[in-house]
Design an enzyme around this catalytic site. Structure first.
Site, PDB file in Angstrom:
ATOM      1  N   ASP A 108       0.840  -1.194   0.000  1.00  0.00           N
ATOM      2  CA  ASP A 108       0.000   0.000   0.000  1.00  0.00           C
ATOM      3  C   ASP A 108       0.878   1.249   0.000  1.00  0.00           C
ATOM      4  O   ASP A 108       2.036   1.218   0.431  1.00  0.00           O
ATOM      5  CB  ASP A 108      -0.930   0.014   1.215  1.00  0.00           C
ATOM      6  N   ARG A 142      -2.777  -0.434  13.919  1.00  0.00           N
ATOM      7  CA  ARG A 142      -3.716  -1.433  13.415  1.00  0.00           C
ATOM      8  C   ARG A 142      -3.204  -2.827  13.754  1.00  0.00           C
ATOM      9  O   ARG A 142      -2.018  -3.038  13.984  1.00  0.00           O
ATOM     10  CB  ARG A 142      -3.930  -1.284  11.914  1.00  0.00           C
ATOM     11  N   ASP A 194      -9.479  -8.113  -0.571  1.00  0.00           N
ATOM     12  CA  ASP A 194      -8.291  -8.881  -0.178  1.00  0.00           C
ATOM     13  C   ASP A 194      -8.670 -10.302   0.209  1.00  0.00           C
ATOM     14  O   ASP A 194      -7.991 -11.269  -0.154  1.00  0.00           O
ATOM     15  CB  ASP A 194      -7.614  -8.227   1.040  1.00  0.00           C
TER      16      ASP A 194
END
Length: 518
Positions: A108, A142, A194
């Protein structure tokens, strides 16, 4: 100029194909892309042995010009400009078609790599002839699948490793494997793209490796919520997309233990988690009600009984309440659960040269009360603050026997964590003011760390020890006091000096200055 526009035809494989193609979808990352760029320019894998394909998804900020500049300066960087598709899937698919590498890694635009990541991932893939390599991820704001990275795993499958815990696409894939099975990301504005891609890849792969002894990939949640999927999901569409992942599992597996275990991942992570603790209490009530309806529909119509039955008792209780539409009791349980935390005491700490030895005791609390079990009719039942729960759903007999406390070393500078070899035991300790047969679990663990050899000698920085308690569906961390600092790789630990005590007079003066400055 190497900047190109998207075309339908695939690129012909060159005879001098690179080892790895890094595919990056980009949309308005602004300066956040610089960490990724810097990490790719620092890779230990020679620049001529990998390529970077950045697919600019119609960015409207300075990104297109920055990428063109980058491509002009570095021959192994390539840029593809496309009209905005609104989601990462189309850019990733274009990246697959453009890639020339033996392997493809999807990154990303606001994440970054460890300096040796590509070299180590490729070496692992070729040594073990793997279609997929999952490199250790470090989460910044995260979650990442921490248990998966407890150790290196070579030549594993979904049947013998917790691969299903890792459903993001940030992995190394053999390109011929992707092409042979026509593995592509579902396009359009949707969720869990994903999951659909990765679960099918895992089910088709004959060999997968997990590289856990090096922090390969740093996964970030930006404070400005700039990630494309950071907004709150719409339940009906989200769970429609989730059912697509379940459909893939059903297509490639037979009814039974493996299918139940794979389905359980989505029940646990995408359903139970949204009806538990803070995520439930902080969400709008109408949104929670819609999520609960979707979850109830999937539990009753899609899952075999063994799916929920295989959850730990805390999560079985949530599934039980959701299946019956008991939103008020779900909220009561969530309010209680927000107080559950790990408590740990550093009982012993000896530092001699490079070697640190510790003994830690710990347990779970809810508020100021221990998380309690009750022995009844030969079973250990988890005590929860909601009435009329089937005792089978809170039967913790097996889980009590499995409960444990890990010790980990966490490096402050990089946020990476490493499991330590521990000797651990768990004791049942009575709760005097609890109901008859009430007890709590107290864990005691001992570990020794030789910082001369720890983490393959990569030790520079400040290391904090953490206790992690696994108990009946909770995995709770608590940092321990007295970190150590390693001035440079290979040097002995230094105990940071304790802060100087502040006198009452100094505190009063500081407070007065603060008030005056207002």
């Amino acid at each position: 100029m190497k900047t190109i526009t998207a075309q339908k035809e695939s690129m012909t494989i060159a005879t001098n194909a690179p080892k790895i193609s890094v595919v990056v979808p980009a949309y308005n990352p602004g300066p956040h892309i610089e960490k990724l760029i810097s990490s790719l320019l620092r890779q230990s894998l020679p620049a001529e042995e990998f390529e970077v394909i950045v697919v600019d998804d119609g960015s409207t900020d300075e990104t297109p010009a920055r990428l063109d500049e980058l491509a002009a300066e570095h021959p192994h960087f390539h840029v593809v400009h496309i009209e905005n598709s609104g989601w990462p899937s189309r850019p990733r698919n274009i990246g697959i078609e453009r890639a020339r590498g033996e392997y493809v890694f999807f990154a990303d635009d606001d994440d970054w790599f460890g300096d040796e990541a590509l070299e180590r991932l490729y070496a692992c893939a070729t040594e073990h002839d793997s279609e997929i390599v999952v490199g250790k991820m470090v989460g910044h704001g995260r979650g990442v699948p921490r248990e998966l990275f407890r150790k290196n795993r070579f030549g594993v499958t979904l049947a013998d490793a917790p691969l299903v815990d890792s459903m993001t696409c940030h992995k190394l894939f053999r390109r011929s494997f992707l092409l042979a099975h026509e593995l592509r990301f579902p396009e359009g504005r949707r969720r869990l793209e994903d999951h659909v891609f990765v679960i099918r890849a895992f089910l088709l792969a004959s060999r997968v490796c997990v590289l856990s002894d090096y922090a390969c990939y740093h996964h970030i949640r930006r404070q400005d919520a700039g990630n494309v999927t950071a907004v709150r999901m719409e339940p009906a569409g989200y769970y429609t997309n989730l059912r697509e992942a379940l459909d893939i599992v059903d297509r490639y597996t037979e009814p039974g233990a493996l299918r139940d275990r794979l389905h359980r991942r989505w029940l646990r992570n995408e359903m139970i988690s949204r009806l538990s603790g803070k995520p439930m209490l902080e969400a709008p009530e109408d949104w929670v009600a819609e999520v609960a309806r979707e979850v109830r529909d999937i539990i009753t119509k899609r899952f075999a009984p063994g799916v929920a039955a295989g959850l730990p008792p805390r999560q079985r209780a949530v599934a039980f309440l959701a299946e019956r539409g008991r939103l008020s009791d779900l909220r009561t349980l969530a309010e209680w659960e927000t107080g559950v935390r790990a408590s740990a005491t550093l009982d012993r700490r000896d530092l001699a040269g490079h070697v640190l030895s510790v003994t830690v005791s710990g347990h779970l609390l809810s508020g100021d009360r221990p998380v309690t079990f009750v022995e009844a009719d030969g079973r250990d039942l988890l005590a929860l603050p909601v009435p009329e729960i089937d005792p089978d759903r809170v039967d913790s007999t097996v889980e009590v026997g499995r409960a444990k406390m890990d010790l980990l070393a966490w490096r402050k500078e990089t946020k990476e964590e490493i499991f330590l070899p521990v000797e651990t035991r768990t004791e049942r300790v009575g709760v005097p003011d609890g109901p008859p047969g009430a007890f709590q679990l107290v864990h005691r663990s001992t570990a020794t760390i030789d910082f001369g050899t720890f983490n393959s000698g990569r030790t520079q920085g400040q290391w904090v020890l953490k206790a992690r308690i696994h108990n009946c569906g909770w995995t709770m961390d608590v940092k321990l006091p007295k970190p150590v600092r390693i001035p440079a790789d290979g040097t002995a630990p230094v105990v940071p000096a304790a802060p100087k005590p502040v006198s009452l007079r100094q505190r009063i003066r500081s407070r007065l200055r603060s008030l005056i400055s207002r």
